[in-house]
Design a protein around this motif. Structure first.
Motif, PDB file in Angstrom:
ATOM      1  N   ILE A 214      47.084  38.888  44.256  1.00  0.00           N
ATOM      2  CA  ILE A 214      45.676  38.503  44.334  1.00  0.00           C
ATOM      3  C   ILE A 214      44.883  39.778  44.133  1.00  0.00           C
ATOM      4  O   ILE A 214      44.967  40.709  44.925  1.00  0.00           O
ATOM      5  CB  ILE A 214      45.335  37.854  45.689  1.00  0.00           C
ATOM      6  CG1 ILE A 214      46.141  36.575  45.858  1.00  0.00           C
ATOM      7  CG2 ILE A 214      43.843  37.579  45.797  1.00  0.00           C
ATOM      8  CD1 ILE A 214      46.016  35.935  47.218  1.00  0.00           C
ATOM      9  N   GLU A 215      44.150  39.825  43.053  1.00  0.00           N
ATOM     10  CA  GLU A 215      43.378  41.010  42.701  1.00  0.00           C
ATOM     11  C   GLU A 215      41.955  40.560  42.413  1.00  0.00           C
ATOM     12  O   GLU A 215      41.729  39.654  41.607  1.00  0.00           O
ATOM     13  CB  GLU A 215      43.987  41.667  41.469  1.00  0.00           C
ATOM     14  CG  GLU A 215      43.295  42.926  41.038  1.00  0.00           C
ATOM     15  CD  GLU A 215      43.962  43.530  39.816  1.00  0.00           C
ATOM     16  OE1 GLU A 215      43.654  44.695  39.541  1.00  0.00           O
ATOM     17  OE2 GLU A 215      44.744  42.856  39.150  1.00  0.00           O
ATOM     18  N   ALA A 216      40.999  41.181  43.092  1.00  0.00           N
ATOM     19  CA  ALA A 216      39.597  40.813  42.885  1.00  0.00           C
ATOM     20  C   ALA A 216      38.708  41.937  43.404  1.00  0.00           C
ATOM     21  O   ALA A 216      39.148  42.811  44.149  1.00  0.00           O
ATOM     22  CB  ALA A 216      39.285  39.511  43.615  1.00  0.00           C
TER      23      ALA A 216
ATOM     24  N   THR B 280      34.831  39.349  47.474  1.00  0.00           N
ATOM     25  CA  THR B 280      35.077  38.096  46.756  1.00  0.00           C
ATOM     26  C   THR B 280      35.931  37.111  47.549  1.00  0.00           C
ATOM     27  O   THR B 280      36.244  36.042  47.054  1.00  0.00           O
ATOM     28  CB  THR B 280      35.750  38.361  45.399  1.00  0.00           C
ATOM     29  OG1 THR B 280      36.959  39.089  45.636  1.00  0.00           O
ATOM     30  CG2 THR B 280      34.832  39.143  44.475  1.00  0.00           C
TER      31      THR B 280
ATOM     32  N   LYS C 180      39.083  37.943  49.258  1.00  0.00           N
ATOM     33  CA  LYS C 180      40.524  38.180  49.261  1.00  0.00           C
ATOM     34  C   LYS C 180      41.116  37.995  50.652  1.00  0.00           C
ATOM     35  O   LYS C 180      42.132  37.327  50.807  1.00  0.00           O
ATOM     36  CB  LYS C 180      40.843  39.593  48.756  1.00  0.00           C
ATOM     37  CG  LYS C 180      40.643  39.807  47.285  1.00  0.00           C
ATOM     38  CD  LYS C 180      41.052  41.204  46.870  1.00  0.00           C
ATOM     39  CE  LYS C 180      40.307  42.306  47.569  1.00  0.00           C
ATOM     40  NZ  LYS C 180      38.875  42.387  47.308  1.00  0.00           N
ATOM     41  N   THR C 181      40.481  38.566  51.655  1.00  0.00           N
ATOM     42  CA  THR C 181      41.001  38.480  53.021  1.00  0.00           C
ATOM     43  C   THR C 181      41.006  37.033  53.499  1.00  0.00           C
ATOM     44  O   THR C 181      41.984  36.568  54.088  1.00  0.00           O
ATOM     45  CB  THR C 181      40.183  39.372  53.968  1.00  0.00           C
ATOM     46  OG1 THR C 181      40.227  40.716  53.482  1.00  0.00           O
ATOM     47  CG2 THR C 181      40.732  39.339  55.375  1.00  0.00           C
TER      48      THR C 181
ATOM     49  N   THR D  18      41.230  34.391  51.623  1.00  0.00           N
ATOM     50  CA  THR D  18      42.264  33.694  50.860  1.00  0.00           C
ATOM     51  C   THR D  18      43.647  34.007  51.400  1.00  0.00           C
ATOM     52  O   THR D  18      44.480  33.108  51.567  1.00  0.00           O
ATOM     53  CB  THR D  18      42.164  34.048  49.368  1.00  0.00           C
ATOM     54  OG1 THR D  18      40.872  33.659  48.895  1.00  0.00           O
ATOM     55  CG2 THR D  18      43.239  33.370  48.550  1.00  0.00           C
TER      56      THR D  18
ATOM     57  N   THR E  83      49.077  45.832  51.902  1.00  0.00           N
ATOM     58  CA  THR E  83      47.754  46.204  51.408  1.00  0.00           C
ATOM     59  C   THR E  83      47.703  47.727  51.282  1.00  0.00           C
ATOM     60  O   THR E  83      48.701  48.414  51.493  1.00  0.00           O
ATOM     61  CB  THR E  83      46.659  45.624  52.325  1.00  0.00           C
ATOM     62  OG1 THR E  83      45.389  45.840  51.727  1.00  0.00           O
ATOM     63  CG2 THR E  83      46.702  46.236  53.715  1.00  0.00           C
TER      64      THR E  83
END
Length: 158
Positions: free
Chosen positions: A21-23, A27, A29-30, A32, A64
């Motif tokens: 998951i790259e963003a 946006t 991410k956490t 999600t 992470t």
């Protein structure tokens, strides 16, 4: 890579295999990652090969970049496990759409068991496998020192 026309749905995102998951910052991410974690705990969307295996925080690896990110993920995931537990126990009325959809995918008779699993997982979060990249590598080198032919104590440069 997902763009504005191809948004990631945390309730249908595949849970098996290797995923990235790259963003950009801010946006979700956490959020999600926490939503995917809840699904893994519940076995939601897993085929029978994986569903029959109970997963708890020590069994789910999250990697992470920074210590601050690991701390934030740990706390956010703990919260994201506790809130659904209360929702499955019908102790919360208002939650986000994804949690509403998640609970709706289970029969009401299954809700107490789901709540119990989520509560147990939240209680286990101190044992969660959430690491920085260098922290995880260092742990693997220490745990497998004989296999890797390395020293038991090593310094891994950041």
């Amino acid at each position: 890579m997902l763009d504005a026309t191809n948004q990631l749905d945390p309730l249908t995102f595949p849970l098996t295999g290797t995923r990235l998951i790259e963003a950009s910052a801010g946006t979700g991410k956490t959020y999600t990652i926490a939503a995917l974690y809840v699904r893994l705990i519940l076995g939601h969307g897993l085929d029978t090969n994986f569903r029959n295996r109970d997963l708890f925080p020590p069994d789910i690896l999250v990697v992470t970049f920074t210590e601050a990110a690991t701390k934030e993920l740990r706390e956010r995931i703990r919260s994201q496990l506790s809130q659904p537990a209360r929702y499955f126990n019908q102790q919360l009325d208002e939650v986000d759409e994804n949690l509403t959809r998640l609970r709706a995918s289970y029969l009401p008779v299954e809700w107490p068991a789901c709540a119990h699993r989520l509560k147990l997982a939240a209680d286990w979060m101190d044992e969660a496998a959430i690491y920085t990249i260098h922290g995880w590598c260092n742990r693997m080198l220490q745990q497998h020192a004989f296999d890797s032919g390395s020293l038991f104590r090593q310094d891994v440069n950041n």
